[in-house]
Motif scaffolding. Structure first.
Motif, PDB file in Angstrom:
ATOM      1  N   ASN A 159       1.199  -1.264   0.094  1.00 35.06           N
ATOM      2  CA  ASN A 159       0.328   0.165  -0.025  1.00 35.06           C
ATOM      3  C   ASN A 159       1.182   0.831  -0.280  1.00 35.06           C
ATOM      4  OD1 ASN A 159       0.421   0.910   2.407  1.00 35.06           O
ATOM      5  ND2 ASN A 159      -0.634  -0.443   3.762  1.00 35.06           N
ATOM      6  N   MET A 160       0.081   2.337  -0.562  1.00 35.67           N
ATOM      7  CA  MET A 160       0.785   3.453   0.080  1.00 35.67           C
ATOM      8  C   MET A 160       1.302   4.003   0.548  1.00 35.67           C
ATOM      9  SD  MET A 160       1.601   4.257  -3.159  1.00 35.67           S
ATOM     10  CE  MET A 160       2.081   6.124  -3.443  1.00 35.67           C
ATOM     11  N   ALA A 161       1.422   3.480   2.528  1.00 36.83           N
ATOM     12  CA  ALA A 161       2.229   3.732   3.562  1.00 36.83           C
ATOM     13  C   ALA A 161       3.802   3.391   3.806  1.00 36.83           C
ATOM     14  CB  ALA A 161       1.335   3.329   4.502  1.00 36.83           C
ATOM     15  N   ILE A 162       3.528   2.137   3.495  1.00 36.35           N
ATOM     16  CA  ILE A 162       4.895   1.262   2.760  1.00 36.35           C
ATOM     17  C   ILE A 162       5.732   2.414   1.940  1.00 36.35           C
ATOM     18  CG2 ILE A 162       5.912  -0.805   2.370  1.00 36.35           C
ATOM     19  CD1 ILE A 162       3.440  -1.772   3.733  1.00 36.35           C
ATOM     20  N   VAL A 163       5.261   2.307   0.702  1.00 38.95           N
ATOM     21  CA  VAL A 163       5.942   3.256   0.024  1.00 38.95           C
ATOM     22  C   VAL A 163       6.525   3.971   0.481  1.00 38.95           C
ATOM     23  CG1 VAL A 163       6.279   4.548  -2.478  1.00 38.95           C
ATOM     24  CG2 VAL A 163       4.769   2.344  -2.523  1.00 38.95           C
ATOM     25  N   TYR A 164       5.423   4.863   0.943  1.00 34.27           N
ATOM     26  CA  TYR A 164       5.962   6.651   1.641  1.00 34.27           C
ATOM     27  C   TYR A 164       7.734   5.656   2.721  1.00 34.27           C
ATOM     28  CZ  TYR A 164       2.524   9.488  -0.435  1.00 34.27           C
ATOM     29  OH  TYR A 164       1.407   9.512  -0.930  1.00 34.27           O
ATOM     30  N   GLN A 165       6.957   4.975   3.602  1.00 34.56           N
ATOM     31  CA  GLN A 165       7.794   4.711   4.392  1.00 34.56           C
ATOM     32  C   GLN A 165       9.705   4.006   4.067  1.00 34.56           C
ATOM     33  OE1 GLN A 165       6.434   1.450   6.711  1.00 34.56           O
ATOM     34  NE2 GLN A 165       7.912   1.739   8.623  1.00 34.56           N
ATOM     35  N   LYS A 166       9.625   3.553   2.817  1.00 33.18           N
ATOM     36  CA  LYS A 166      10.590   3.077   2.020  1.00 33.18           C
ATOM     37  C   LYS A 166      11.515   4.392   1.804  1.00 33.18           C
ATOM     38  CE  LYS A 166       9.604  -1.638   1.765  1.00 33.18           C
ATOM     39  NZ  LYS A 166      10.209  -2.835   1.616  1.00 33.18           N
ATOM     40  N   LEU A 167      10.318   5.148   1.155  1.00 31.65           N
ATOM     41  CA  LEU A 167      11.580   6.503   0.772  1.00 31.65           C
ATOM     42  C   LEU A 167      11.189   7.493   1.452  1.00 31.65           C
ATOM     43  CD1 LEU A 167       8.411   7.256  -2.172  1.00 31.65           C
ATOM     44  CD2 LEU A 167      10.598   6.436  -2.684  1.00 31.65           C
ATOM     45  N   GLY A 168      11.272   6.843   3.032  1.00 31.18           N
ATOM     46  CA  GLY A 168      11.747   8.026   4.500  1.00 31.18           C
ATOM     47  C   GLY A 168      10.517   9.253   4.230  1.00 31.18           C
ATOM     48  N   GLN A 169       9.549   9.508   3.786  1.00 35.54           N
ATOM     49  CA  GLN A 169       8.753  10.037   3.747  1.00 35.54           C
ATOM     50  C   GLN A 169       7.583   9.323   4.770  1.00 35.54           C
ATOM     51  OE1 GLN A 169       6.540  10.543  -0.097  1.00 35.54           O
ATOM     52  NE2 GLN A 169       8.434  11.885  -1.032  1.00 35.54           N
ATOM     53  N   LEU A 170       8.593   9.997   6.581  1.00 37.58           N
ATOM     54  CA  LEU A 170       7.980   9.203   7.342  1.00 37.58           C
ATOM     55  C   LEU A 170       6.078   9.564   7.865  1.00 37.58           C
ATOM     56  CD1 LEU A 170      10.798   8.490   9.240  1.00 37.58           C
ATOM     57  CD2 LEU A 170       9.511   7.242   8.059  1.00 37.58           C
ATOM     58  N   ASP A 171       6.513  11.465   7.818  1.00 39.99           N
ATOM     59  CA  ASP A 171       5.129  11.850   8.139  1.00 39.99           C
ATOM     60  C   ASP A 171       3.497  11.549   6.920  1.00 39.99           C
ATOM     61  OD1 ASP A 171       6.041  13.101  10.064  1.00 39.99           O
ATOM     62  OD2 ASP A 171       6.741  15.047   9.026  1.00 39.99           O
ATOM     63  N   LYS A 172       4.103  11.216   5.757  1.00 42.35           N
ATOM     64  CA  LYS A 172       2.449  10.646   4.731  1.00 42.35           C
ATOM     65  C   LYS A 172       2.900   9.615   4.658  1.00 42.35           C
ATOM     66  CE  LYS A 172       4.024  13.542   1.197  1.00 42.35           C
ATOM     67  NZ  LYS A 172       3.598  14.036  -0.797  1.00 42.35           N
ATOM     68  N   ALA A 173       3.972   8.915   5.603  1.00 41.02           N
ATOM     69  CA  ALA A 173       3.204   7.756   5.581  1.00 41.02           C
ATOM     70  C   ALA A 173       2.355   6.901   6.999  1.00 41.02           C
ATOM     71  CB  ALA A 173       5.101   6.324   5.401  1.00 41.02           C
ATOM     72  N   LEU A 174       2.640   7.718   8.147  1.00 45.61           N
ATOM     73  CA  LEU A 174       1.863   7.983   9.076  1.00 45.61           C
ATOM     74  C   LEU A 174       0.827   8.050   8.601  1.00 45.61           C
ATOM     75  CD1 LEU A 174       1.994   7.133  12.131  1.00 45.61           C
ATOM     76  CD2 LEU A 174       2.941   9.242  11.994  1.00 45.61           C
ATOM     77  N   GLU A 175       0.511   9.139   7.939  1.00 45.01           N
ATOM     78  CA  GLU A 175      -1.003   9.981   7.844  1.00 45.01           C
ATOM     79  C   GLU A 175      -2.090   9.346   6.757  1.00 45.01           C
ATOM     80  OE1 GLU A 175      -2.450  13.382   4.598  1.00 45.01           O
ATOM     81  OE2 GLU A 175      -0.940  13.737   5.968  1.00 45.01           O
ATOM     82  N   THR A 176      -0.506   8.425   6.222  1.00 45.65           N
ATOM     83  CA  THR A 176      -1.643   6.926   4.933  1.00 45.65           C
ATOM     84  C   THR A 176      -2.399   6.237   6.251  1.00 45.65           C
ATOM     85  OG1 THR A 176      -0.364   8.166   3.327  1.00 45.65           O
ATOM     86  CG2 THR A 176      -1.475   5.513   3.603  1.00 45.65           C
ATOM     87  N   TYR A 177      -1.299   5.595   6.666  1.00 45.03           N
ATOM     88  CA  TYR A 177      -1.823   4.527   7.944  1.00 45.03           C
ATOM     89  C   TYR A 177      -2.768   4.808   9.024  1.00 45.03           C
ATOM     90  CZ  TYR A 177       2.541   1.842   6.718  1.00 45.03           C
ATOM     91  OH  TYR A 177       3.416   0.368   6.283  1.00 45.03           O
TER      92      TYR A 177
END
Length: 169
Positions: free
Chosen positions: A1-19
């Motif tokens: 999912n997109m949260a994992i993609v954001y996390q792997k890209l280092g975009q942690l705030d976006k990952a957290l928001e998506t989760y």
């Protein structure tokens, strides 16, 4: 999912928001105790670790572990992975206390009124870890070390835990 993609890209705030958005959908539809909710919480714990938010990570690991334990039992890989995450977090706190004496006092941290949820999360994690039969010796040693840290060190900011791979939701 997109949260994992954001996390792997280092975009942690976006990952957290998506989760968080995923939980807003999952919880009303599936309930708090569904394994998809727990997987999302476990992934959020990884993001919080990457951000250095150890208390929030521990809370999320504990909740995910409780759900996995109730749903799958103690020997399921998801249950064990959540327990392992809690143990890694305890080990990280221990390592920080050894590397930077005086920076971590879990007892004081738990008792401060500004973080009452920390006490419950740490107590619950200690109880969950103590209940894992196969790893009783390892858990016991970790908890004894954690108790020593409680008595010997001071709370303070520290380095973030090493990033971990998320699980899919």
């Amino acid at each position: 999912n997109m949260a994992i993609v954001y996390q792997k890209l280092g975009q942690l705030d976006k990952a957290l928001e998506t989760y968080e958005k995923a939980l807003e959908i999952f919880i009303p539809a599936l309930g708090n105790s569904h394994v998809s909710v727990a997987r999302t919480q476990q992934n959020m714990a990884l993001v919080h670790l990457d951000l250095g938010n150890k208390v929030e990570a521990l809370k999320l690991y504990e909740v995910a572990h409780a759900t996995f334990l109730a749903s799958f039992g103690p020997d399921h890989r998801n249950t064990r992975k959540a327990a392992s995450g809690m143990m890694r977090l305890v080990a990280d706190i221990q390592k920080l206390a050894r590397q930077q004496p005086g920076t971590v006092d879990v007892d004081r941290f738990k008792s401060e009124s500004s973080a009452p949820e920390a006490s419950g999360a740490l107590d619950a994690a200690e109880e969950r870890l103590a209940g894992l039969g196969r790893e009783a010796g390892v858990v016991e040693a970790r908890l004894e070390s954690l108790l020593a840290i409680h008595q010997a060190t001071d709370a303070g900011p520290g380095p973030a835990a090493a990033p971990s791979s998320p699980t899919t939701t």
